[in-house]
Design a protein around this motif. Structure first.
Motif, mmCIF file in Angstrom:
data_model
loop_
_atom_site.group_PDB
_atom_site.id
_atom_site.type_symbol
_atom_site.label_atom_id
_atom_site.label_comp_id
_atom_site.label_asym_id
_atom_site.label_seq_id
_atom_site.Cartn_x
_atom_site.Cartn_y
_atom_site.Cartn_z
ATOM 1 N N THR A 151 0.834 -1.204 0.000
ATOM 2 C CA THR A 151 0.000 0.000 0.000
ATOM 3 C C THR A 151 0.865 1.249 0.000
ATOM 4 O O THR A 151 0.568 2.230 -0.706
ATOM 5 N N ASN A 152 1.925 1.248 0.767
ATOM 6 C CA ASN A 152 2.839 2.395 0.778
ATOM 7 C C ASN A 152 3.465 2.642 -0.592
ATOM 8 O O ASN A 152 3.746 3.777 -0.969
ATOM 9 N N GLN A 153 3.709 1.576 -1.325
ATOM 10 C CA GLN A 153 4.355 1.708 -2.630
ATOM 11 C C GLN A 153 3.394 2.140 -3.733
ATOM 12 O O GLN A 153 3.766 2.905 -4.620
ATOM 13 N N PHE A 154 2.149 1.647 -3.682
ATOM 14 C CA PHE A 154 1.241 1.831 -4.812
ATOM 15 C C PHE A 154 -0.107 2.442 -4.454
ATOM 16 O O PHE A 154 -0.896 2.755 -5.353
ATOM 17 N N GLY A 155 -0.381 2.606 -3.177
ATOM 18 C CA GLY A 155 -1.693 3.083 -2.765
ATOM 19 C C GLY A 155 -2.645 1.928 -2.534
ATOM 20 O O GLY A 155 -2.474 0.828 -3.070
ATOM 21 N N LYS A 156 -3.653 2.183 -1.733
ATOM 22 C CA LYS A 156 -4.596 1.142 -1.341
ATOM 23 C C LYS A 156 -5.339 0.554 -2.535
ATOM 24 O O LYS A 156 -5.613 -0.640 -2.605
ATOM 25 N N LYS A 157 -5.660 1.404 -3.497
ATOM 26 C CA LYS A 157 -6.499 0.976 -4.611
ATOM 27 C C LYS A 157 -5.771 -0.035 -5.503
ATOM 28 O O LYS A 157 -6.294 -1.120 -5.804
ATOM 29 N N LEU A 158 -4.556 0.301 -5.934
ATOM 30 C CA LEU A 158 -3.808 -0.628 -6.780
ATOM 31 C C LEU A 158 -3.439 -1.900 -6.016
ATOM 32 O O LEU A 158 -3.435 -2.993 -6.573
ATOM 33 N N TYR A 159 -3.124 -1.733 -4.741
ATOM 34 C CA TYR A 159 -2.823 -2.917 -3.919
ATOM 35 C C TYR A 159 -3.997 -3.888 -3.920
ATOM 36 O O TYR A 159 -3.828 -5.097 -4.108
ATOM 37 N N SER A 160 -5.211 -3.372 -3.732
ATOM 38 C CA SER A 160 -6.376 -4.248 -3.635
ATOM 39 C C SER A 160 -6.694 -4.919 -4.963
ATOM 40 O O SER A 160 -7.211 -6.040 -4.994
ATOM 41 N N ILE A 161 -6.335 -4.273 -6.083
ATOM 42 C CA ILE A 161 -6.632 -4.831 -7.395
ATOM 43 C C ILE A 161 -5.608 -5.878 -7.813
ATOM 44 O O ILE A 161 -5.962 -6.972 -8.263
ATOM 45 N N PHE A 162 -4.325 -5.559 -7.665
ATOM 46 C CA PHE A 162 -3.296 -6.381 -8.292
ATOM 47 C C PHE A 162 -2.442 -7.211 -7.330
ATOM 48 O O PHE A 162 -1.597 -7.973 -7.789
ATOM 49 N N PHE A 163 -2.628 -7.068 -6.062
ATOM 50 C CA PHE A 163 -1.771 -7.810 -5.139
ATOM 51 C C PHE A 163 -2.537 -8.639 -4.120
ATOM 52 O O PHE A 163 -2.186 -9.786 -3.859
ATOM 53 N N LYS A 164 -3.571 -8.096 -3.545
ATOM 54 C CA LYS A 164 -4.237 -8.728 -2.412
ATOM 55 C C LYS A 164 -4.898 -10.066 -2.787
ATOM 56 O O LYS A 164 -4.605 -11.109 -2.174
ATOM 57 N N THR A 165 -5.783 -10.042 -3.778
ATOM 58 C CA THR A 165 -6.627 -11.211 -4.052
ATOM 59 C C THR A 165 -5.806 -12.435 -4.439
ATOM 60 O O THR A 165 -5.958 -13.519 -3.860
ATOM 61 N N TYR A 166 -4.917 -12.288 -5.414
ATOM 62 C CA TYR A 166 -4.167 -13.444 -5.896
ATOM 63 C C TYR A 166 -3.223 -13.982 -4.828
ATOM 64 O O TYR A 166 -3.099 -15.195 -4.636
ATOM 65 N N THR A 167 -2.555 -13.079 -4.115
ATOM 66 C CA THR A 167 -1.607 -13.500 -3.075
ATOM 67 C C THR A 167 -2.304 -14.324 -2.009
ATOM 68 O O THR A 167 -1.799 -15.364 -1.564
#
Length: 537
Positions: A151-167
């Motif tokens: 989130t610090n690197q990309f913001g909450k929005k991009l984190y939730s789209i491209f990192f959270k779900t698949y991980t």
């Protein structure tokens, strides 16, 4: 002779130089090289049908399934040469393509931030940029978790789209419980602001470089692949072992006990589902069985067997769908970053090789579900899993359910050794005791060493183990063999020529094969006890 070592009545017995547990890439590599050197071997494999372990190819009504996807690429010239020796005439060159799927659109993998913003559309991109600018102005100063760091690197929005779900699908852990260290290692070189600036320059014709804000290594554009799947390699290795007259591969028999004879040798008993047994007596034993299972079946029981029992694994299953019509997409596989479905990755088997599909008028896709053995997904009936996969492909818009003409389910136990905060100590304890007490017992491969490595690295551990056995001493330290996260995606095939330096990691190949693979670890709170950590794991 102790009671544990005394042969049972009417149980067939074999005497060989080396007993091998598991007919996966490591076990079969060891067996092939040993028989070439004139040693006799017996390999037991609990699967009654397939060799190759996770690198096997399953066949269902003429359709072939690669379990997990296995690109044949290695920086080790020795591994490449061995592949060519075992399977000289059956490799084909295939284009490499993997993408991310999110809400009906495809994104490059690895992710290109400017492309991602463009695909997301004006409103959502604006929200992503606003979220990014907010965390740049007001960053989290107490970064502990994967979620915090990303989130610090990309913001909450991009984190939730491209990192959270698949991980979370892959590892079965909430992102806010994973260590930030893993995120820092895993997500390298991607700068959102750099991507935006780069994209603007290119739109104005000021920058022709295809970097897109990412300092990434050059990816493979193509790879070699056995024309009917990776199982061809391991079936050929099995056949060569048997044809040598020095080796046997005993299918459908799992390890019952591995007992020391007290004089440096081993008595291995294996049992089939119908209760029939076989006993193998050998001077050396090679195990690619999961370290947890080996620890429970050794005799005498190691003092550190409890360490082995604490080792954990992530499992997965593949649901293959036979679909009427043309290929649905050109990718080898697609990562599914969408919380509306449980599937984590979708393979297109024809893109791996046209010969995987028996009918030119049909396509075949494989949906991969990451799970733990015994959980809800794992325990579902095959028919229900096929129905779930069909429904999820419809939800994703990737196929018309009416065109699905059949399906099959393949479950894969212990696909990924879990690197929790205690695993290293548990492995070290087991390894230390076994090496001190049993110099003729050799651990190899992914599960045998509890190391999350690739097929070629599993083979290398076996290759070096064979060198040690033939030399009559530990010439090479096989624990130097591992991989980094980008190894399988970059570099030149066969770039490293030499074997690892003896008892060191100073050679080019050892360096290429030696570094910890990126896997998530759980946050360890200050003052947390070992008991607390084990309970949380």
């Amino acid at each position: 002779m102790t009671e544990a070592n005394r042969p049972a009545l009417n149980v067939p017995s074999l005497d060989v130089d080396v007993a091998i547990i598991g007919a996966g890439p490591a076990g079969l590599t060891a067996g092939y090289l040993l028989t070439k050197a004139g040693k006799s071997v017996a390999i037991i494999e609990k699967d009654a049908t397939y060799v190759g372990g996770i690198s096997r190819t399953v066949e269902h009504e003429g359709y072939r399934f690669d379990i997990g996807g296995h690109r044949f690429f290695s920086k080790s010239q020795q591994v490449v040469d061995l592949w060519n020796e075992i399977l000289p005439d059956d490799f084909i060159e295939r284009p490499r393509m993997s993408r991310i799927y999110y809400e009906g659109k495809f994104y490059s993998y690895p992710l290109r931030a400017f492309e991602a913003l463009r695909n997301l559309g004006l409103w959502r991109s604006t929200m992503c940029m606003a979220s990014y600018l907010w965390v740049r102005a007001f960053p989290n100063r107490n970064v502990k978790s994967f979620e915090d760091w990303t989130t610090n690197q990309f913001g909450k929005k991009l984190y939730s789209i491209f990192f959270k779900t698949y991980t979370e699908k892959v590892w079965g852990m909430p992102c806010d419980e994973m260590s930030a260290d893993w995120a820092a290692q895993r997500i390298k070189g991607l700068s959102l602001m750099g991507a935006v600036v780069d994209g603007l320059k290119r739109s104005l014709g000021l920058n022709k470089k295809p970097n897109d804000g990412m300092q990434a290594k050059t990816l493979l554009e193509s790879f070699r692949y056995p024309r009917q799947g990776p199982g061809m390699m391991w079936e050929a290795a099995r056949d060569k072992i048997i044809a040598s007259g020095k080796g046997q591969v005993i299918m459908g028999h799992g390890l019952e006990q591995l007992a020391s004879d007290g004089e440096g040798g081993w008595r291995m008993s294996a049992i089939a589902k119908d209760g029939s047994k076989i006993v193998v007596n050998a001077a050396h034993a090679i195990s690619s069985a999961p370290m947890r299972e080996l620890g429970a079946r050794l005799h005498p029981l190691p003092e550190t067997s409890w360490n082995g029992s604490n080792l954990r694994y992530r499992d997965f299953l593949t649901v293959a769908l036979m679909v009427e019509g043309e290929d649905l997409f050109p990718d080898n596989w697609i990562y599914i970053h969408d919380s509306k479905v449980k599937v984590g990755r979708v393979q297109n088997f024809r893109s791996w090789s046209p010969e995987m599909i028996p009918d030119a008028e049909m396509a075949c896709v494989g949906l991969e579900y990451f799970c733990f053995e015994g959980d809800g997904l794992w325990s579902m009936d095959d028919a229900d899993l096929i129905a779930l996969a069909t429904t999820e492909m419809k939800v994703l818009g990737l196929l018309d359910p009416k065109k699905v003409k059949g399906g099959a389910v393949v479950r894969q136990e212990k696909a990924y050794p879990v690197y929790d905060e205690d695993y290293a100590a548990n492995v070290a304890a087991m390894r230390g005791e076994l090496e001190a007490k049993y110099p003729t017992l050799h651990l190899v491969g992914r599960n045998g060493m509890h190391r999350y490595n690739n097929q070629d690295h599993a083979m290398m551990t076996a290759m070096l183990t064979v060198e040690n056995i033939l030399a009559g001493q530990r010439v090479y330290d096989i624990w130097c063999v591992n991989e980094d996260a980008e190894y399988h995606e970059a570099g030149d095939e066969g770039a490293d020529k030499a074997l690892p330096a003896r008892e060191s990691v100073t050679s080019d190949q050892a360096a290429a094969l030696n570094s910890m693979r990126d896997v998530p670890t759980r946050i360890v709170e200050d003052g947390e006890s070992d008991a607390d950590k084990r309970r949380a794991a």
